[in-house]
Enzyme design. Sequence first.
Site, PDB file in Angstrom:
ATOM      1  N   LYS A 185     -64.937  33.071 -49.057  1.00 35.94           N
ATOM      2  CA  LYS A 185     -66.106  32.487 -49.706  1.00 35.94           C
ATOM      3  C   LYS A 185     -67.141  33.556 -50.022  1.00 35.94           C
ATOM      4  O   LYS A 185     -67.778  33.526 -51.061  1.00 35.94           O
ATOM      5  CB  LYS A 185     -66.721  31.403 -48.827  1.00 35.94           C
ATOM      6  CG  LYS A 185     -65.874  30.162 -48.682  1.00 35.94           C
ATOM      7  CD  LYS A 185     -66.690  29.009 -48.150  1.00 35.94           C
ATOM      8  CE  LYS A 185     -67.010  29.156 -46.702  1.00 35.94           C
ATOM      9  NZ  LYS A 185     -65.842  29.023 -45.823  1.00 35.94           N
TER      10      LYS A 185
ATOM     11  N   GLY B 123     -59.512  22.816 -46.811  1.00 40.12           N
ATOM     12  CA  GLY B 123     -60.269  23.801 -47.564  1.00 40.12           C
ATOM     13  C   GLY B 123     -61.666  23.959 -47.008  1.00 40.12           C
ATOM     14  O   GLY B 123     -61.984  23.497 -45.914  1.00 40.12           O
ATOM     15  N   CYS B 124     -62.512  24.618 -47.776  1.00 44.45           N
ATOM     16  CA  CYS B 124     -63.885  24.876 -47.351  1.00 44.45           C
ATOM     17  C   CYS B 124     -64.641  23.581 -47.092  1.00 44.45           C
ATOM     18  O   CYS B 124     -64.591  22.652 -47.893  1.00 44.45           O
ATOM     19  CB  CYS B 124     -64.597  25.689 -48.427  1.00 44.45           C
ATOM     20  SG  CYS B 124     -66.354  25.945 -48.112  1.00 44.45           S
ATOM     21  N   PHE B 125     -65.356  23.523 -45.981  1.00 45.97           N
ATOM     22  CA  PHE B 125     -66.064  22.284 -45.645  1.00 45.97           C
ATOM     23  C   PHE B 125     -67.238  22.005 -46.574  1.00 45.97           C
ATOM     24  O   PHE B 125     -67.706  20.880 -46.664  1.00 45.97           O
ATOM     25  CB  PHE B 125     -66.499  22.225 -44.186  1.00 45.97           C
ATOM     26  CG  PHE B 125     -67.123  23.466 -43.584  1.00 45.97           C
ATOM     27  CD1 PHE B 125     -67.802  24.410 -44.346  1.00 45.97           C
ATOM     28  CD2 PHE B 125     -67.033  23.682 -42.211  1.00 45.97           C
ATOM     29  CE1 PHE B 125     -68.381  25.526 -43.769  1.00 45.97           C
ATOM     30  CE2 PHE B 125     -67.611  24.803 -41.618  1.00 45.97           C
ATOM     31  CZ  PHE B 125     -68.286  25.723 -42.410  1.00 45.97           C
ATOM     32  N   TRP B 126     -67.728  23.008 -47.307  1.00 42.97           N
ATOM     33  CA  TRP B 126     -68.819  22.752 -48.247  1.00 42.97           C
ATOM     34  C   TRP B 126     -68.410  21.707 -49.283  1.00 42.97           C
ATOM     35  O   TRP B 126     -69.158  20.790 -49.594  1.00 42.97           O
ATOM     36  CB  TRP B 126     -69.220  24.039 -48.965  1.00 42.97           C
ATOM     37  CG  TRP B 126     -69.796  25.109 -48.105  1.00 42.97           C
ATOM     38  CD1 TRP B 126     -70.304  24.982 -46.847  1.00 42.97           C
ATOM     39  CD2 TRP B 126     -69.922  26.491 -48.451  1.00 42.97           C
ATOM     40  NE1 TRP B 126     -70.738  26.202 -46.381  1.00 42.97           N
ATOM     41  CE2 TRP B 126     -70.523  27.149 -47.342  1.00 42.97           C
ATOM     42  CE3 TRP B 126     -69.600  27.245 -49.574  1.00 42.97           C
ATOM     43  CZ2 TRP B 126     -70.797  28.516 -47.352  1.00 42.97           C
ATOM     44  CZ3 TRP B 126     -69.871  28.609 -49.584  1.00 42.97           C
ATOM     45  CH2 TRP B 126     -70.461  29.227 -48.486  1.00 42.97           C
TER      46      TRP B 126
END
Length: 220
Positions: free
Chosen positions: A2, A52-55
Amino acid sequence: MKNLILGIAAAAVVVTLATQRTGASEAVRVVPAPAIDAPAAKGTAVAVLAGGCFWGLEGVFDHVAGVTNVVSGYAGGKAATAHYEVVGTGLTGHAESVRVAYDPAKVSYGQLLRIYFSVATDPTQLNHQEPDSGTQYRGTIFAQTPEQAKVAAAYIAQLNRVKAYPAPVVTTVETGKSFYPAEDYHQNFLARNPTYPYIVINDMPKVAALKKLFPAQYKG
């Protein structure tokens, strides 16, 4: 991975990449609803999902009607290693996850899973979600109850049986794993940073896909 996006400085590049990613999101599919669902319960229920990315996961579920709270965090490992820099090694057993609190009278567990599989993650990628790689980005449903585990396992089998994707679903179901909230600066990251390059490129298209494909379940 990221943090590598921080190297993108030119706004024109960001816009171009975002446009390309949005175009790809047009191919996001609405998968069949689960054949079985968890029984409706009174009060607030909780789902814990990784992919995947928690955002991006948090950003999507923040916009689902019936969801009352979403927290980014880690699940699958131990409390002592539930820290971003350590989880990033891929050696802790943790996956970046979200804890989704929801009202079962307004949205069911099965409906949350349908959104998860349709727009929030690519369930055919093993230990990988573009542009991030590692076991910390694996697709996992952390079932909170035996009923959730049953629904999740049956749904994965159903999606594979009907060949909902061009490749097998590799999302796993894990039970008995605790959830640990992430650091404060990760919480509500998409809402607080809508122009952050990584968010623009990778996550805003997911929210747009939710609005387009599930308009009845989308909340602004």
